[in-house]
Design a protein around this motif. Structure first.
Motif, PDB file in Angstrom:
ATOM      1  N   THR A  78      31.082  27.562  76.824  1.00 32.18           N
ATOM      2  CA  THR A  78      29.881  28.166  77.318  1.00 32.18           C
ATOM      3  C   THR A  78      28.621  27.354  77.594  1.00 32.18           C
ATOM      4  O   THR A  78      28.388  26.666  76.684  1.00 32.18           O
ATOM      5  CB  THR A  78      29.693  29.313  75.993  1.00 32.18           C
ATOM      6  OG1 THR A  78      30.730  30.027  75.924  1.00 32.18           O
ATOM      7  CG2 THR A  78      28.464  30.155  76.441  1.00 32.18           C
ATOM      8  N   ALA A 114      34.380  39.739  76.375  1.00 30.54           N
ATOM      9  CA  ALA A 114      33.285  38.877  76.572  1.00 30.54           C
ATOM     10  C   ALA A 114      31.869  39.650  76.531  1.00 30.54           C
ATOM     11  O   ALA A 114      31.043  39.262  76.261  1.00 30.54           O
ATOM     12  CB  ALA A 114      33.486  38.189  77.896  1.00 30.54           C
ATOM     13  N   ALA A 136      31.874  35.213  83.147  1.00 33.32           N
ATOM     14  CA  ALA A 136      32.756  35.157  82.401  1.00 33.32           C
ATOM     15  C   ALA A 136      34.053  34.826  83.368  1.00 33.32           C
ATOM     16  O   ALA A 136      34.569  35.703  84.043  1.00 33.32           O
ATOM     17  CB  ALA A 136      33.251  36.028  81.405  1.00 33.32           C
TER      18      ALA A 136
END
Length: 140
Positions: A78, A114, A136
């Motif tokens: 991330t 997510a 994502a």
């Protein structure tokens, strides 16, 4: 549970300097200042640290939420990009770029989880004054 960090600042805003430390010692007198925040100077800045906290919190939340559906990620990467409006001195947006390898997950399930992690992680909750967006991607 309480975690502690501290900052020391000396001087006026443009030519002064500061340091940031954490109780764990991960950051110990890490330098920060005007040039690191508003230009390309050396050191860290609050927005970068917020981004690191958000990326870390989100990744852990995503792992936890995947686990609740019997999915174990091999890897979650991330990146959090934090945008500061220098005129308003306001964090306006945070964008999460997420790439994960999760055996057994289909894209629809991954996107649902997510999104829930983005909305539910504690750092997202405290930053709700900013627009938080996300891309994502599920690696095959």
């Amino acid at each position: 549970m309480k975690k502690t960090a501290s900052a020391v600042w000396t001087g006026e805003v443009k030519t002064g300097k500061g340091s940031i430390s954490t109780e764990t010692g991960v950051l110990r007198d890490a330098p920060y200042g005007f040039k690191a925040r508003f230009e390309d100077g050396p050191g860290t800045n609050p927005e970068e640290l917020i981004g690191a906290a958000h990326a870390g919190c989100f990744s852990m939340a995503l792992s936890m939420m995947l686990g609740k559906e019997n999915l174990t990620p091999d890897k979650i990467e991330t990146t959090a990009s934090v945008t500061l409006d220098p005129d308003a001195l306001e964090i306006t947006t945070i964008h999460l770029d997420v790439k994960a390898k999760v055996p057994g997950a289909d894209d629809a399930t991954f996107q649902r989880i997510a999104t829930a992690a983005k909305e539910g992680c504690p750092v997202s909750k405290v930053l709700k004054g900013a627009s938080i967006t996300m891309d994502a991607k599920l690696d095959a």
